[in-house]
Design an enzyme around this catalytic site. Structure first.
Site, PDB file in Angstrom:
ATOM      1  N   HIS A 135       0.808  -1.240   0.075  1.00  0.00           N
ATOM      2  CA  HIS A 135       0.265  -0.188   0.023  1.00  0.00           C
ATOM      3  C   HIS A 135       1.052   1.254   0.103  1.00  0.00           C
ATOM      4  CE1 HIS A 135      -2.945   3.101   1.573  1.00  0.00           C
ATOM      5  NE2 HIS A 135      -3.765   2.297   0.962  1.00  0.00           N
ATOM      6  N   GLU A 137       0.535   4.007   1.420  1.00  0.00           N
ATOM      7  CA  GLU A 137       1.027   4.610   2.748  1.00  0.00           C
ATOM      8  C   GLU A 137       2.226   4.009   3.570  1.00  0.00           C
ATOM      9  OE1 GLU A 137      -2.487   4.964   5.623  1.00  0.00           O
ATOM     10  OE2 GLU A 137      -0.981   4.796   7.021  1.00  0.00           O
TER      11      GLU A 137
END
Ligand code: SF4
Length: 331
Positions: A135, A137
């Site tokens: 991901h 993030e």
């Protein structure tokens, strides 16, 4: 083949989760690109999807935003916005080398996790990052302390984990995880490393927590819960899982056109919610579909009031000040 929703009578009752949809971080990020376009004109480059929603990205593209995968894809000297998911220090360094003008739309709640990572790394901790590998993030957070951070996704990962000094271990988490699964992983970490330190609870943000709580209540009232969100939206995927765990069938859809007639068989009450990056107009279109198919009541199931707002990034606020315009606040 599944019959189309258009050929079937729909549910009699529609229940909307509240809160749902846009969070303060997404609202701020989308407004940042819009203001950048207003202030500077097209094109404005955006590194990665500004938020994980196809519809939002397409709307901004129509206004002149150009989405690129990496900062190295932006022509030298141009303006680039960093997405709500955050970037690692190496991205800032690359941008500086290319003399890019940058606007950082990282959600302040993601920045908080970056700060924790830097602090634990400076204090010599091995940092266990509870997160989903790959991901965006997670890439940004890991980049803050790549030598110190190890990733775990499951309780089994915790069992397998070996660290240099079990007395000096810290944990942080991705902001959009399942609240239930994450507490189980934290509990496993505390069993294995009794001296582990971490944030007060976890780093799962208010919006993720509130939307999961709301969908949990919703699932108890509905046979089917539809979640509007894109497939790469972590918090939207978690909403589907939570709805299923609490007794409802549940599917993730981009918009009302993806509803399948077979899902509606025997459904009296359909629940609707939307991920933190999904705009409300997509919910309205889905509600209209069910109204057109004979839904008699549409009601909201509210579990909590939300009033979180974030200031726009400093780069945008400075621009407004320079132009002596009224300072807008995101949200
Ligand atoms: S989901 Fe949470 S962390 Fe992500 S942008 Fe929204 S408020 Fe920020």
């Amino acid at each position: 083949m599944a019959s189309s929703a258009n050929t079937l009578a729909g549910p009699k009752r529609v229940l909307l989760a509240a809160p749902r949809g846009y969070c303060a971080g997404v609202d701020r990020a989308v407004q940042t690109v819009e203001h950048a376009l207003d202030l500077h004109g097209a094109p404005i480059y955006v590194r990665k999807e500004i938020v994980h929603n196809k519809h939002v990205v397409q709307q901004l593209e129509k206004r002149g935003a150009i989405f690129v995968d990496q900062e190295t894809d932006v022509p030298e000297g141009q303006m680039v916005v960093f997405s709500a998911h955050g970037v690692s220090p190496s991205v800032h360094a690359n941008a500086a080398e290319r003399q890019l003008r940058t606007i950082d739309a990282t959600c302040p709640l993601v920045t908080k996790v970056h700060v924790e990572a830097r602090k634990f790394a400076a204090d010599g901790y091995t940092i266990v990052l509870i997160a989903h590998d790959g991901h965006e993030e997670v890439e940004g957070t890991t980049g803050e302390a790549p030598e110190n951070i190890v990733l775990v996704e499951t309780e089994e990962d915790v069992e397998r984990l070996e660290v240099d000094d079990p007395e000096r271990v810290a944990y942080i988490t991705q902001t959009t995880l399942s609240v239930g699964e994450t507490s189980a992983i934290i509990a496993a970490l505390k069993r294995k490393f009794p001296h582990i330190v971490g944030p007060k609870t976890d780093d799962i943000c208010y919006a993720t927590t509130n939307r999961q709580q709301a969908v949990k209540e919703l699932a108890r009232e509905c046979e089917l819960v539809l979640v509007i969100g894109s497939t790469n939206s972590s918090n939207s995927n978690r909403l589907v899982e939570v709805a299923r765990e609490h007794g409802a069938a549940s599917y993730l859809i981009d918009n009302h056109l993806q509803v399948q007639g077979a899902w509606l068989d025997g459904v009296e009450t359909v629940g609707i919610t939307s991920g933190a990056s999904a705009p409300e107009e997509l919910v309205e279109q889905l509600v209209k579909l069910f109204r057109d198919r004979g839904a008699e009541t549409v009601a909201e199931l509210k579990t909590v009031d939300e009033d979180v707002r974030f200031m726009l990034p400093g780069e945008i606020r400075s621009e407004f000040k320079v132009r002596d315009r009224k300072l807008p606040v995101a949200g």
